[in-house]
Design an enzyme around this catalytic site. Sequence first.
Site, PDB file in Angstrom:
ATOM      1  N   ARG A 169      29.597 -37.341  26.789  1.00  0.00           N
ATOM      2  CA  ARG A 169      30.082 -36.713  28.042  1.00  0.00           C
ATOM      3  C   ARG A 169      30.380 -37.841  29.015  1.00  0.00           C
ATOM      4  O   ARG A 169      29.554 -38.749  29.200  1.00  0.00           O
ATOM      5  CB  ARG A 169      29.056 -35.764  28.643  1.00  0.00           C
ATOM      6  N   LYS A 195      25.098 -53.332  33.362  1.00  0.00           N
ATOM      7  CA  LYS A 195      25.432 -54.768  33.343  1.00  0.00           C
ATOM      8  C   LYS A 195      26.935 -54.978  33.209  1.00  0.00           C
ATOM      9  O   LYS A 195      27.410 -56.117  33.161  1.00  0.00           O
ATOM     10  CB  LYS A 195      24.718 -55.452  32.170  1.00  0.00           C
ATOM     11  N   ARG A 219      22.445 -27.774  29.064  1.00  0.00           N
ATOM     12  CA  ARG A 219      22.744 -27.008  27.855  1.00  0.00           C
ATOM     13  C   ARG A 219      23.358 -27.840  26.735  1.00  0.00           C
ATOM     14  O   ARG A 219      22.927 -27.761  25.576  1.00  0.00           O
ATOM     15  CB  ARG A 219      23.720 -25.853  28.164  1.00  0.00           C
ATOM     16  N   THR A 220      24.381 -28.600  27.058  1.00  0.00           N
ATOM     17  CA  THR A 220      25.111 -29.288  25.992  1.00  0.00           C
ATOM     18  C   THR A 220      24.213 -30.323  25.324  1.00  0.00           C
ATOM     19  O   THR A 220      24.118 -30.388  24.101  1.00  0.00           O
ATOM     20  CB  THR A 220      26.379 -29.949  26.571  1.00  0.00           C
ATOM     21  N   HIS A 266      36.400 -29.437  27.097  1.00  0.00           N
ATOM     22  CA  HIS A 266      35.000 -29.251  26.674  1.00  0.00           C
ATOM     23  C   HIS A 266      35.059 -28.365  25.422  1.00  0.00           C
ATOM     24  O   HIS A 266      34.657 -27.199  25.441  1.00  0.00           O
ATOM     25  CB  HIS A 266      34.215 -28.585  27.801  1.00  0.00           C
TER      26      HIS A 266
HETATM   27  N1   CP Z   1      28.020 -25.513  29.934  1.00  0.00           N
HETATM   28  C1   CP Z   1      27.632 -26.810  30.085  1.00  0.00           C
HETATM   29  O1   CP Z   1      28.361 -27.747  29.733  1.00  0.00           O
HETATM   30  O2   CP Z   1      26.397 -26.963  30.642  1.00  0.00           O
HETATM   31  P1   CP Z   1      25.682 -28.358  30.909  1.00  0.00           P
HETATM   32  O3   CP Z   1      26.502 -29.084  31.956  1.00  0.00           O
HETATM   33  O4   CP Z   1      24.301 -28.020  31.375  1.00  0.00           O
HETATM   34  O5   CP Z   1      25.692 -29.139  29.615  1.00  0.00           O
END
Ligand code: CP
Length: 304
Positions: free
Chosen positions: A104, A83, A54-55, A132
């Site tokens: 992320r 590396k 999603r993100t 998040h």
């Molecule tokens: N909600 C969320 O962060 O989903 P993903 O891990 O699929 O990005």
Amino acid sequence: MMLNHIISMKDFSRDEIDIILNRAKKFEPVARGKRSNLLSGKILATLFYEPSTRTRLSFETAMKRLGGEVIDLGSIETSSIVKGENLADTIRVIGNYADSIVLRHPREGAARMASEFSKVPIINAGDGAGHHPTQTLLDLYTIMRESSLSNLRIALVGDLKYGRTVHSLAYALSLYHADVTLVSPAQLKMPEVIKKDLKKKGAVVRETTSIEDIVEEVDVLYVTRIQKERFPDPAEYQKVAGVYRVTEELLKKACENLIIMHPMPRVDEIDPAVDRTKFARYFEQSFYGVPVRMALLAMAMEAV
Ligand code: CP
């Protein structure tokens, strides 16, 4: 309002959040396909050191529907990270290619650290069990669109220890004076440091281990997955796996206007039969990630 780095909900005021949510609402037609060239000529870089559906894809959709372009680091295994390149160098280099970076990373604090080395805005797309923030903004937007942020009674359910979405959301809810109930097994309670911060902000927070006890008293049931990948000992995960399951039977006691949210992915904590009920909003929630991330990208890049 221009945004620089987006690292933690602790950095946002309620006024700033409201501005973002209202901007997101204006982007909904674009998120549904109306043409825009607002970010034409801009480039977003996406760096995902952990899996995402999603993100990653909603940021990419948001950028492309606003006329911008996306460069993606791809899998870590095919990048120079294998590396031995460190995060600071990677960020400094990619800042020469892109106007903003979505990151992320499995390490808590990684996004904050990256922001110290970056000349372009860093957007935290999840840092380990930390925060998040863009998920929280879309969660608030979902509540605004599908329920109400006023006089809100909300239960955060599941893995409150390792779940970064609930950490970020809890901070934001304190700004809206929400009545928050924390529902988790004893091993997966919200960290004390977060509860202390919330109490300092005057938030009223209750804790329980039972969804049954609270389902009739809340407007939003925010269900989360047990974060298997963050358990140091797999045997400890097995003790809590499947501990909560939202079913149609459970929902017989729910308020008429209850909505059920989930940041997803779900595993087994919401029975698929619940998808057909009037309560389910988790697929709408995943859509709202697009207009919210459009607002964030526009505020980070359009005037640069
Ligand atoms: N909600 C969320 O962060 O989903 P993903 O891990 O699929 O990005």
